[in-house]
Motif scaffolding. Sequence first.
Motif, PDB file in Angstrom:
ATOM      1  N   GLU A  70      -0.380 -52.394  33.611  1.00 46.89           N
ATOM      2  CA  GLU A  70      -1.401 -51.460  34.076  1.00 46.89           C
ATOM      3  C   GLU A  70      -1.656 -51.591  35.568  1.00 46.89           C
ATOM      4  N   GLU A  75       2.080 -47.916  37.535  1.00 50.78           N
ATOM      5  CA  GLU A  75       1.605 -46.535  37.597  1.00 50.78           C
ATOM      6  C   GLU A  75       2.484 -45.697  38.522  1.00 50.78           C
ATOM      7  N   ARG A  78       5.634 -44.825  36.640  1.00 55.48           N
ATOM      8  CA  ARG A  78       5.387 -43.734  35.693  1.00 55.48           C
ATOM      9  C   ARG A  78       5.404 -42.382  36.395  1.00 55.48           C
ATOM     10  N   ASN A 277       7.834 -44.454  28.559  1.00 56.48           N
ATOM     11  CA  ASN A 277       6.922 -44.058  27.479  1.00 56.48           C
ATOM     12  C   ASN A 277       5.691 -43.324  28.019  1.00 56.48           C
ATOM     13  N   ARG A 278       5.130 -43.833  29.096  1.00 58.81           N
ATOM     14  CA  ARG A 278       3.924 -43.203  29.651  1.00 58.81           C
ATOM     15  C   ARG A 278       4.247 -41.887  30.355  1.00 58.81           C
ATOM     16  N   PRO A 282       1.746 -39.195  28.365  1.00 56.94           N
ATOM     17  CA  PRO A 282       0.634 -39.715  29.182  1.00 56.94           C
ATOM     18  C   PRO A 282      -0.693 -39.794  28.440  1.00 56.94           C
ATOM     19  N   SER A 285      -2.383 -44.558  25.580  1.00 55.61           N
ATOM     20  CA  SER A 285      -2.729 -45.673  26.455  1.00 55.61           C
ATOM     21  C   SER A 285      -1.639 -46.735  26.415  1.00 55.61           C
ATOM     22  N   VAL A 286      -1.703 -47.650  27.375  1.00 53.62           N
ATOM     23  CA  VAL A 286      -0.781 -48.778  27.383  1.00 53.62           C
ATOM     24  C   VAL A 286      -0.923 -49.577  26.099  1.00 53.62           C
ATOM     25  N   LEU A 289       0.806 -47.682  23.222  1.00 52.50           N
ATOM     26  CA  LEU A 289       2.264 -47.737  23.326  1.00 52.50           C
ATOM     27  C   LEU A 289       2.794 -49.133  23.022  1.00 52.50           C
TER      28      LEU A 289
END
Length: 295
Positions: A70, A75, A78, A277-278, A282, A285-286, A289
């Motif tokens: 996170e 980020e 992503r 995955n994100r 989107p 959430s982390v 997932l």
Amino acid sequence: MIFRTDLAIEATETITHPFPDISQTEEQHGSCKITRIRVEGPEGAKQLNKEMGNYVTLEMPPISDTVDLEDECQELLRKEIAALLPQEGLVLVAGLGNRQITPDALGPQTTARVLATRHIKGELARVTGLTGLRGAAVITPGVLGDTGLETVEFLQGICRQLNPCAVVVIDALAARSLARLGCTVQLSDTGISPGEGVGNLRPRIDQHTMGVPVIGIGVPTVVDVETLALDLFGGDRTRTERSEERLAPRGARMVVTPREIDLLVSRAAQMLAMGINRALNPSLSVEDLTMLTAP
């Protein structure tokens, strides 16, 4: 002897004067640096020995030290993956490499953590609370020595059957510099040439061969020994050629990899998988997932 590298950012370091076909910009985001390189014409592509297109390089603290799923670097990864993907449609994610050889296992270890969603629809999606997921199919093609199939042949067959909007290909890369091992991620919209960095070139996987856009993602895990020697000798080819027998005894090509390669590949795979995955989903959430992709 030439420098062998899969990284566009390292290829640009060999250019002695500006080329109009090549543009480069840099951004600093905390501990993560983003370099964007665009190759717009054949002269620039020839100079870099790269295909025309866009290359995005993220430089970050050593991946083997820690991975925070996170943090800002995650980020940014992503966002960069999402920017390269078409906004809608099924995505095929392929992890290239040999899972039995740790420096080459990045692709298979990443796809093992990518959430496959193509089959989650209708009643299954409703009862599991997973409605609205973007379709993703995940494949680990293996290597030619095990399957008798070139990876490009394998993926072409799947693309004809599934008709995805894009293919995401993950593979371990070769760098020129030891300093880039395990702290660099390269993304491109030009596809990928498996084995190019270490002289084991296989047929390209790109939009021409797949029929759809191909996004290449990789982390450098090895440096070719001859490239390393040439770099350490400051480009002195004479000194490097005099040492050629010691660098490649009996003609065997050697590569160098970090001693913590197991940890590096495992954490890099975790980071890349979460980024994919994100980017695809989107809304999850982390934590969601992580739970859905746990072994």
